[in-house]
Structures are given as structure tokens and as C-alpha cells.
Design a protein around this motif. Structure first.
Motif, PDB file in Angstrom:
ATOM      1  N   ALA A  68      -2.106  40.209   5.767  1.00  0.00           N
ATOM      2  CA  ALA A  68      -1.868  38.715   5.386  1.00  0.00           C
ATOM      3  C   ALA A  68      -3.333  38.022   6.530  1.00  0.00           C
ATOM      4  N   THR A  69      -4.526  37.256   6.476  1.00  0.00           N
ATOM      5  CA  THR A  69      -5.156  36.701   7.629  1.00  0.00           C
ATOM      6  C   THR A  69      -4.749  35.499   7.990  1.00  0.00           C
ATOM      7  N   LEU A  70      -4.799  35.265   8.962  1.00  0.00           N
ATOM      8  CA  LEU A  70      -4.457  33.781   9.825  1.00  0.00           C
ATOM      9  C   LEU A  70      -5.511  33.995  10.741  1.00  0.00           C
ATOM     10  N   ILE A  71      -5.500  32.755  10.221  1.00  0.00           N
ATOM     11  CA  ILE A  71      -7.191  32.023  11.581  1.00  0.00           C
ATOM     12  C   ILE A  71      -6.788  31.341  12.369  1.00  0.00           C
ATOM     13  N   VAL A  72      -7.161  31.702  13.568  1.00  0.00           N
ATOM     14  CA  VAL A  72      -6.666  30.842  14.765  1.00  0.00           C
ATOM     15  C   VAL A  72      -7.742  29.816  15.745  1.00  0.00           C
ATOM     16  N   ALA A  95     -12.299  26.590   4.664  1.00  0.00           N
ATOM     17  CA  ALA A  95     -12.022  25.344   3.319  1.00  0.00           C
ATOM     18  C   ALA A  95     -10.932  27.369   2.393  1.00  0.00           C
ATOM     19  N   SER A  96     -11.841  27.898   1.960  1.00  0.00           N
ATOM     20  CA  SER A  96     -11.197  28.613   1.178  1.00  0.00           C
ATOM     21  C   SER A  96      -9.848  28.505   1.703  1.00  0.00           C
ATOM     22  N   SER A  97      -9.642  28.895   2.753  1.00  0.00           N
ATOM     23  CA  SER A  97      -7.990  29.372   2.828  1.00  0.00           C
ATOM     24  C   SER A  97      -7.040  28.786   2.227  1.00  0.00           C
ATOM     25  N   LEU A  98      -5.573  29.953   1.939  1.00  0.00           N
ATOM     26  CA  LEU A  98      -4.369  29.438   0.634  1.00  0.00           C
ATOM     27  C   LEU A  98      -4.354  28.335   1.229  1.00  0.00           C
ATOM     28  N   SER A  99      -3.711  27.889   3.037  1.00  0.00           N
ATOM     29  CA  SER A  99      -3.242  26.900   3.216  1.00  0.00           C
ATOM     30  C   SER A  99      -4.011  26.431   4.712  1.00  0.00           C
ATOM     31  N   LEU A 100      -4.459  25.358   4.526  1.00  0.00           N
ATOM     32  CA  LEU A 100      -5.062  24.625   6.142  1.00  0.00           C
ATOM     33  C   LEU A 100      -4.213  23.914   6.517  1.00  0.00           C
ATOM     34  N   HIS A 101      -4.448  24.099   8.468  1.00  0.00           N
ATOM     35  CA  HIS A 101      -3.515  23.002   8.707  1.00  0.00           C
ATOM     36  C   HIS A 101      -4.215  22.862  10.198  1.00  0.00           C
ATOM     37  N   VAL A 102      -4.516  21.913  10.202  1.00  0.00           N
ATOM     38  CA  VAL A 102      -4.880  21.009  11.131  1.00  0.00           C
ATOM     39  C   VAL A 102      -4.305  20.514  12.566  1.00  0.00           C
ATOM     40  N   VAL A 103      -3.767  20.454  13.866  1.00  0.00           N
ATOM     41  CA  VAL A 103      -3.074  19.960  14.637  1.00  0.00           C
ATOM     42  C   VAL A 103      -4.355  19.197  15.459  1.00  0.00           C
ATOM     43  N   ILE A 104      -4.217  18.025  15.775  1.00  0.00           N
ATOM     44  CA  ILE A 104      -4.021  16.719  16.634  1.00  0.00           C
ATOM     45  C   ILE A 104      -3.529  16.460  17.666  1.00  0.00           C
ATOM     46  N   THR A 105      -3.589  16.151  18.917  1.00  0.00           N
ATOM     47  CA  THR A 105      -2.310  15.183  19.516  1.00  0.00           C
ATOM     48  C   THR A 105      -3.242  13.675  20.361  1.00  0.00           C
ATOM     49  N   GLY A 106      -2.481  12.419  20.239  1.00  0.00           N
ATOM     50  CA  GLY A 106      -2.937  11.743  21.287  1.00  0.00           C
ATOM     51  C   GLY A 106      -3.987  10.190  20.026  1.00  0.00           C
ATOM     52  N   PRO A 107      -3.749   9.265  21.016  1.00  0.00           N
ATOM     53  CA  PRO A 107      -4.426   8.461  20.570  1.00  0.00           C
ATOM     54  C   PRO A 107      -6.035   8.536  20.167  1.00  0.00           C
ATOM     55  N   VAL A 162      -2.913  32.073   5.922  1.00  0.00           N
ATOM     56  CA  VAL A 162      -3.389  30.392   6.643  1.00  0.00           C
ATOM     57  C   VAL A 162      -4.339  30.329   7.171  1.00  0.00           C
ATOM     58  N   ALA A 163      -4.772  28.668   7.338  1.00  0.00           N
ATOM     59  CA  ALA A 163      -5.617  29.185   8.574  1.00  0.00           C
ATOM     60  C   ALA A 163      -4.931  27.223  10.135  1.00  0.00           C
ATOM     61  N   LEU A 164      -4.936  27.986  11.093  1.00  0.00           N
ATOM     62  CA  LEU A 164      -5.056  26.619  11.711  1.00  0.00           C
ATOM     63  C   LEU A 164      -6.488  26.242  12.483  1.00  0.00           C
ATOM     64  N   LEU A 165      -6.047  24.791  12.516  1.00  0.00           N
ATOM     65  CA  LEU A 165      -7.380  24.645  12.918  1.00  0.00           C
ATOM     66  C   LEU A 165      -7.656  23.507  14.313  1.00  0.00           C
ATOM     67  N   GLY A 166      -8.393  22.890  14.943  1.00  0.00           N
ATOM     68  CA  GLY A 166      -7.949  21.975  16.209  1.00  0.00           C
ATOM     69  C   GLY A 166      -9.055  20.753  15.648  1.00  0.00           C
ATOM     70  N   MET A 167      -9.423  20.124  16.321  1.00  0.00           N
ATOM     71  CA  MET A 167     -10.499  18.816  15.964  1.00  0.00           C
ATOM     72  C   MET A 167     -10.301  18.396  17.456  1.00  0.00           C
ATOM     73  N   GLY A 168     -12.531  18.125  17.340  1.00  0.00           N
ATOM     74  CA  GLY A 168     -12.555  17.407  18.753  1.00  0.00           C
ATOM     75  C   GLY A 168     -12.379  15.765  18.423  1.00  0.00           C
ATOM     76  N   ASP A 169     -12.735  15.645  19.428  1.00  0.00           N
ATOM     77  CA  ASP A 169     -12.840  13.441  19.246  1.00  0.00           C
ATOM     78  C   ASP A 169     -14.420  13.364  19.260  1.00  0.00           C
ATOM     79  N   ASP A 170     -15.082  14.358  18.706  1.00  0.00           N
ATOM     80  CA  ASP A 170     -16.581  13.833  18.297  1.00  0.00           C
ATOM     81  C   ASP A 170     -16.088  14.662  16.815  1.00  0.00           C
TER      82      ASP A 170
END
Length: 223
Positions: free
Chosen positions: A34-38, A179-191, A126-134
Motif C-alpha cells: 500500500a502506498t501512503l502519500i505524506v 486526486a487518484s488516491s483511494l482515500s484523501l485527507h487534508v490537515v489544517i489548523t488555525g483560523p 491513502v494520501a495526507l495533504l496540507g494546505m498553505g494560507d495561499d
């Protein structure tokens, strides 16, 4: 998109790590590997701290970065350093890590060989992604030189990226590969990132690259 809200970042890290471990274990029940993207960055560190101790067959897990700066792996700017120090420890030390950087090569010369290696491990379980303020994710930055290519539905798995304000050339998984990941999660914190996420829902991917992967994503947020 599904949004999960948590009382605090500690609860987010514990719950998200449990979800990732469960999905990897489920994938390994019917696949040899299984491939895990981080991602890199500071936000996923606490998730890695909990995930690395998960009781699953890590020797059958392949770990890919969502993106990387084109610097040596021992450079402090390398995302590989975070993965090695906070994820590939404890039980997860048995996982197979597939870094993007090739020592002594330019990204132009190395990308063709890297493409074949990455494609062999897609789609990710499974893929875990982050996101920037931009509103960038991976190294898909607004105004990046190859963003249009990276957003193309027929894009290669890896795209070389440069953008205003970035010190280093980067390589990034394309939106298609993420986007092809079978399960995709995005983690973000703060307002600020919560507000950026809400803006992204009403913008095209050229302006808010995270929008290219949100349709089937689960977003995990804590104040």
C-alpha cells in the motif's frame, strides 16, 4: 468534501493517525503493498508522531512525499528529513521510503526516471495533504510556472515547479496523481487556514490549487 472539526490539535492528531492507520490496514488486507502519500511542513508532524507507532505491517507500506524541494536529503529544507525523523521511526521504521531527490542530478535530468518509479506506486491507498494560507497544496502554488500542467487531467505524476518567493526548485505530485488516491485527507489548523479553505471552495484551481483535490477529500481542522 467532508469537514471534521476537533476540539484541539492534539485530538486531531490522534484521531487522524488512527484513521490513516485503519485505512492502510484495510488496504493491506487485499493488496500486497500500500502506498501512503505524506506532506512536508510543520502541521503533519504531530500526526506522524502518533501514526509511527500504529500496529500494522509497515514492511508492506511505501511512503511517498507529496512534494519536495530539490535539495540534498540531509539539507534542513528537505521534506525527507521530517519524514525520516518523525514518521519512519518506531514501528514505521520498517516502511519503504521513496524520496524524490536524486543526488548530483538536476530535476530536468532526473524527472523521467522518477516518473516511472512514482507511477508504479499509484494510485495511493491513502494520501495526507496540507494546505498553505495561499491555498496551495503539495507544491501546487498559485502563479507557479508549471501549475497549468500540474492541474491538467492528463498530467504526468511529477511536475517540476518554481514560483515567486520560493527559494528552491520543487518537484510535486500533480493534481491528477494526488486526486487518484483511494482515500484523501487534508490537515489544517488555525483560523487563517480555515478561512483560506472557505475561500478555496469558491475559486478555480488556478487561483486556489487545493480546490483541485477537495471533491473527495476529508478535511481535518482544529483551532
Amino acid at each position: 468534501m467532508k469537514l471534521l472539526e476537533y476540539a484541539d490539535p492534539d485530538m486531531l492528531a490522534i484521531d487522524l493517525a488512527n484513521k490513516l492507520a485503519g485505512e492502510l490496514a484495510a488496504a493491506l488486507m487485499h493488496e500486497d503493498r500500500a502506498t501512503l502519500i505524506v506532506p512536508g511542513g510543520s502541521t503533519p508532524g504531530p500526526v506522524f508522531d502518533d501514526l509511527c507507532a500504529a500496529d500494522l505491517d509497515w514492511s508492506r507500506v511505501d511512503v511517498l512525499l507529496s512534494d519536495e524541494r530539490w535539495v540534498p536529503q540531509d539539507d534542513p529544507a528537505s521534506n525527507a528529513g521530517l519524514v525520516r525523523s518523525r514518521l519512519l521511526v518506531d514501528r514505521a521504521a520498517a516502511a519503504r521510503f521513496l524520496p524524490f531527490h536524486v543526488e548530483g542530478e538536476t530535476p530536468e535530468n532526473a524527472l523521467t526516471a522518477l516518473q516511472d518509479r512514482v507511477e508504479a506506486h499509484l494510485p495511493a491507498a491513502v494520501a495526507l495533504l496540507g494546505m498553505g494560507d495561499d491555498m496551495h497544496t503539495a507544491s501546487l502554488f498559485p502563479r507557479a510556472d508549471n501549475l497549468r500542467l500540474a492541474l491538467d487531467p492528463h498530467a504526468p505524476a511529477l511536475v517540476e515547479m518554481r514560483a515567486p518567493g520560493l527559494e528552491h526548485t520543487r518537484v510535486s505530485l500533480s493534481a491528477r496523481a494526488l486526486a487518484s488516491s483511494l482515500s484523501l485527507h487534508v490537515v489544517i489548523t488555525g483560523p487563517d487556514k480555515r478561512a483560506a479553505l472557505e475561500r478555496a471552495l469558491n475559486l478555480p484551481p488556478q487561483e486556489a490549487p487545493i480546490a483541485a483535490v477537495l471533491d473527495d477529500a476529508v478535511v481535518h481542522w482544529a483551532e
